[in-house]
Design a protein around this motif. Structure first.
Motif, PDB file in Angstrom:
ATOM      1  N   ALA A 164       2.561   5.471   0.025  1.00 57.67           N
ATOM      2  CA  ALA A 164       2.785   6.053   1.346  1.00 57.67           C
ATOM      3  C   ALA A 164       2.182   5.180   2.438  1.00 57.67           C
ATOM      4  CB  ALA A 164       2.198   7.454   1.405  1.00 57.67           C
ATOM      5  N   LYS A 165       1.071   4.521   2.157  1.00 60.51           N
ATOM      6  CA  LYS A 165       0.410   3.662   3.135  1.00 60.51           C
ATOM      7  C   LYS A 165       0.825   2.204   2.994  1.00 60.51           C
ATOM      8  CE  LYS A 165      -3.732   6.537   3.624  1.00 60.51           C
ATOM      9  NZ  LYS A 165      -5.211   6.587   3.457  1.00 60.51           N
ATOM     10  N   GLU A 166       0.990   1.755   1.756  1.00 58.09           N
ATOM     11  CA  GLU A 166       1.237   0.329   1.521  1.00 58.09           C
ATOM     12  C   GLU A 166       2.715  -0.054   1.582  1.00 58.09           C
ATOM     13  OE1 GLU A 166      -1.159  -1.548  -1.613  1.00 58.09           O
ATOM     14  OE2 GLU A 166      -1.981   0.440  -2.005  1.00 58.09           O
ATOM     15  N   GLY A 167       3.612   0.869   1.220  1.00 55.46           N
ATOM     16  CA  GLY A 167       5.037   0.573   1.267  1.00 55.46           C
ATOM     17  C   GLY A 167       5.413  -0.627   0.417  1.00 55.46           C
ATOM     18  N   VAL A 168       6.148  -1.572   1.012  1.00 47.15           N
ATOM     19  CA  VAL A 168       6.633  -2.748   0.294  1.00 47.15           C
ATOM     20  C   VAL A 168       5.474  -3.601  -0.219  1.00 47.15           C
ATOM     21  CG1 VAL A 168       7.921  -4.913   0.525  1.00 47.15           C
ATOM     22  CG2 VAL A 168       8.827  -2.809   1.528  1.00 47.15           C
ATOM     23  N   SER A 169       4.371  -3.670   0.531  1.00 47.96           N
ATOM     24  CA  SER A 169       3.233  -4.481   0.079  1.00 47.96           C
ATOM     25  C   SER A 169       2.640  -3.924  -1.210  1.00 47.96           C
ATOM     26  CB  SER A 169       2.160  -4.558   1.168  1.00 47.96           C
ATOM     27  OG  SER A 169       1.612  -3.282   1.448  1.00 47.96           O
ATOM     28  N   GLY A 170       2.678  -2.601  -1.388  1.00 49.04           N
ATOM     29  CA  GLY A 170       2.222  -2.005  -2.638  1.00 49.04           C
ATOM     30  C   GLY A 170       3.109  -2.414  -3.795  1.00 49.04           C
ATOM     31  N   TYR A 171       4.427  -2.412  -3.550  1.00 48.18           N
ATOM     32  CA  TYR A 171       5.385  -2.853  -4.566  1.00 48.18           C
ATOM     33  C   TYR A 171       5.119  -4.313  -4.940  1.00 48.18           C
ATOM     34  CZ  TYR A 171       9.933  -3.777  -6.753  1.00 48.18           C
ATOM     35  OH  TYR A 171      10.926  -4.131  -7.633  1.00 48.18           O
ATOM     36  N   GLN A 172       4.862  -5.138  -3.936  1.00 47.45           N
ATOM     37  CA  GLN A 172       4.600  -6.558  -4.194  1.00 47.45           C
ATOM     38  C   GLN A 172       3.315  -6.764  -4.999  1.00 47.45           C
ATOM     39  OE1 GLN A 172       4.969  -7.658   0.042  1.00 47.45           O
ATOM     40  NE2 GLN A 172       6.513  -9.155  -0.583  1.00 47.45           N
ATOM     41  N   ARG A 173       2.329  -5.927  -4.780  1.00 43.71           N
ATOM     42  CA  ARG A 173       1.095  -6.036  -5.560  1.00 43.71           C
ATOM     43  C   ARG A 173       1.353  -5.771  -7.043  1.00 43.71           C
ATOM     44  NH1 ARG A 173      -3.892  -3.379  -5.172  1.00 43.71           N
ATOM     45  NH2 ARG A 173      -3.160  -1.528  -4.073  1.00 43.71           N
ATOM     46  N   VAL A 174       2.306  -4.869  -7.331  1.00 43.35           N
ATOM     47  CA  VAL A 174       2.597  -4.528  -8.722  1.00 43.35           C
ATOM     48  C   VAL A 174       3.486  -5.583  -9.377  1.00 43.35           C
ATOM     49  CG1 VAL A 174       3.636  -2.820 -10.266  1.00 43.35           C
ATOM     50  CG2 VAL A 174       2.368  -2.058  -8.246  1.00 43.35           C
ATOM     51  N   PHE A 175       4.545  -6.001  -8.675  1.00 51.82           N
ATOM     52  CA  PHE A 175       5.583  -6.835  -9.301  1.00 51.82           C
ATOM     53  C   PHE A 175       5.620  -8.284  -8.811  1.00 51.82           C
ATOM     54  CE2 PHE A 175       7.218  -2.424  -9.483  1.00 51.82           C
ATOM     55  CZ  PHE A 175       7.356  -2.298 -10.861  1.00 51.82           C
ATOM     56  N   ASP A 176       4.756  -8.643  -7.881  1.00 51.01           N
ATOM     57  CA  ASP A 176       4.727 -10.013  -7.343  1.00 51.01           C
ATOM     58  C   ASP A 176       6.042 -10.426  -6.699  1.00 51.01           C
ATOM     59  OD1 ASP A 176       2.063 -10.490  -8.122  1.00 51.01           O
ATOM     60  OD2 ASP A 176       2.713 -11.002 -10.155  1.00 51.01           O
ATOM     61  N   ARG A 177       6.764  -9.480  -6.127  1.00 52.56           N
ATOM     62  CA  ARG A 177       8.028  -9.760  -5.445  1.00 52.56           C
ATOM     63  C   ARG A 177       8.381  -8.550  -4.590  1.00 52.56           C
ATOM     64  NH1 ARG A 177      12.522 -11.017  -9.091  1.00 52.56           N
ATOM     65  NH2 ARG A 177      13.975  -9.759  -7.870  1.00 52.56           N
ATOM     66  N   ALA A 178       9.213  -8.769  -3.570  1.00 55.07           N
ATOM     67  CA  ALA A 178       9.696  -7.680  -2.727  1.00 55.07           C
ATOM     68  C   ALA A 178      10.984  -7.115  -3.315  1.00 55.07           C
ATOM     69  CB  ALA A 178       9.950  -8.180  -1.301  1.00 55.07           C
ATOM     70  N   PRO A 179      11.228  -5.815  -3.178  1.00 54.86           N
ATOM     71  CA  PRO A 179      12.495  -5.245  -3.671  1.00 54.86           C
ATOM     72  C   PRO A 179      13.675  -5.703  -2.833  1.00 54.86           C
ATOM     73  CG  PRO A 179      11.269  -3.606  -2.430  1.00 54.86           C
ATOM     74  CD  PRO A 179      10.374  -4.801  -2.538  1.00 54.86           C
ATOM     75  N   GLU A 180      14.866  -5.650  -3.416  1.00 50.48           N
ATOM     76  CA  GLU A 180      16.073  -6.055  -2.699  1.00 50.48           C
ATOM     77  C   GLU A 180      16.467  -5.043  -1.616  1.00 50.48           C
ATOM     78  OE1 GLU A 180      19.237  -6.801  -5.426  1.00 50.48           O
ATOM     79  OE2 GLU A 180      18.067  -8.168  -6.680  1.00 50.48           O
TER      80      GLU A 180
END
Length: 288
Positions: free
Chosen positions: A6-22
């Motif tokens: 909720a706070k991190e958004g895309v940056s949270g996803y990048q922390r997990v997968f080392d990439r931004a979602p499409e």
């Protein structure tokens, strides 16, 4: 790894997968809800603990694929097929490793959204390893499609679909049975909501916002509003905007100004809905 989507958004996803979602729902403003899609190469994650409930829906895979997963300390080596889902409740650890390319729809939502959807009942979701649920798969694909096709996705439409998904998860993957609240479907119950809609057509209305006026959960509000009016809340708002737009166009207001006044993102958005509901374009209304 502790994540607050909720706070991190895309940056949270990048922390997990080392990439931004499409694809993401970040720009839509959906309340307490996150959505993303990615076509991912083979990889693995460290153990992730999310502050939100998270759902992964596997799609666009040509064959069943092997994956290794640990959820809440339980390990599975499993075959993942197109349409399968993984459910990880908030504050439950999950670690994964997969061995082939594949599409994944990610969905996260605050625990409060579950309580809000079902009249604040206490619901505890149960972790789920890869399993097939056609309704979850179809809702996931529908959300992905509307984000791909429309640069302006109505918050009301997106929240209505995600609310249906949350209710389904709470009903079939929780520790207790949902208690059903009884309400009348008298149209007079929604008069204040209808008045509010017409007074705020220029705003991006949300499902929770309208449900709060009716003093009921978003789930029951959606169902009973349609029974009372014959239209979903989203359909009603679109029709109200087109009706108001017609009035303003007849008065001689410019198409661009009308679109802004009634809550459409631009002229093309107004054009599409006028053509669909009235059979004529805004310019044709002006000329007539």
């Amino acid at each position: 790894m502790l994540i607050d989507f909720a706070k991190e958004g895309v940056s949270g996803y990048q922390r997990v997968f080392d990439r931004a979602p499409e694809l993401t729902s970040v720009a839509t403003g959906w309340d307490g809800i996150g959505f993303g899609y990615d076509y991912m190469p083979p990889g693995e994650t460290t153990e992730v603990i999310s502050m939100q409930h998270t759902l992964a829906i596997f799609t666009h895979t040509s064959k069943s694929q092997w994956a290794e997963r640990s959820i809440d300390g339980k390990f599975h080596r499993e075959q993942v097929a197109n349409g399968n889902m993984i459910l990880v409740p908030a504050q439950v650890g999950c670690q994964s490793r997969w061995f082939d390319w594949g599409g994944v729809i990610f969905f996260s939502f605050d625990p409060f959204k579950v309580h809000q959807a079902i009249e604040h009942s206490h619901i505890e979701l149960i972790p789920q390893f890869a399993l097939n649920d056609p309704l979850v798969h179809q809702i996931g694909l529908s959300l992905k499609l509307i984000l791909e096709r429309d640069s302006f996705v109505s918050r009301l439409y997106g929240e209505s679909l995600t609310n249906t998904l949350i209710i389904h998860l709470a009903e079939y993957y929780s520790t207790r049975r949902i208690s059903i609240q009884e309400y009348t479907t008298d149209l007079s119950r929604f008069r204040s909501v209808i008045d509010y809609i017409y007074a705020h057509l220029d705003q991006d209305l949300g499902l929770s916002e309208l449900a709060a006026i009716a003093k009921m959960s978003p789930h029951y509000f959606s169902q009973l509003f349609k029974q009372a009016t014959g239209l979903t809340p989203h359909q009603f708002v679109i029709r109200a905007r087109v009706e108001r737009a017609k009035e303003l166009l007849i008065r001689g207001m410019s198409i661009a100004e009308v679109a802004k006044q009634v809550g459409f993102v631009d002229q093309s958005h107004l054009h599409r809905h006028c053509k669909k509901l009235l059979g004529v374009t805004p310019r044709m209304i002006q000329k007539s």
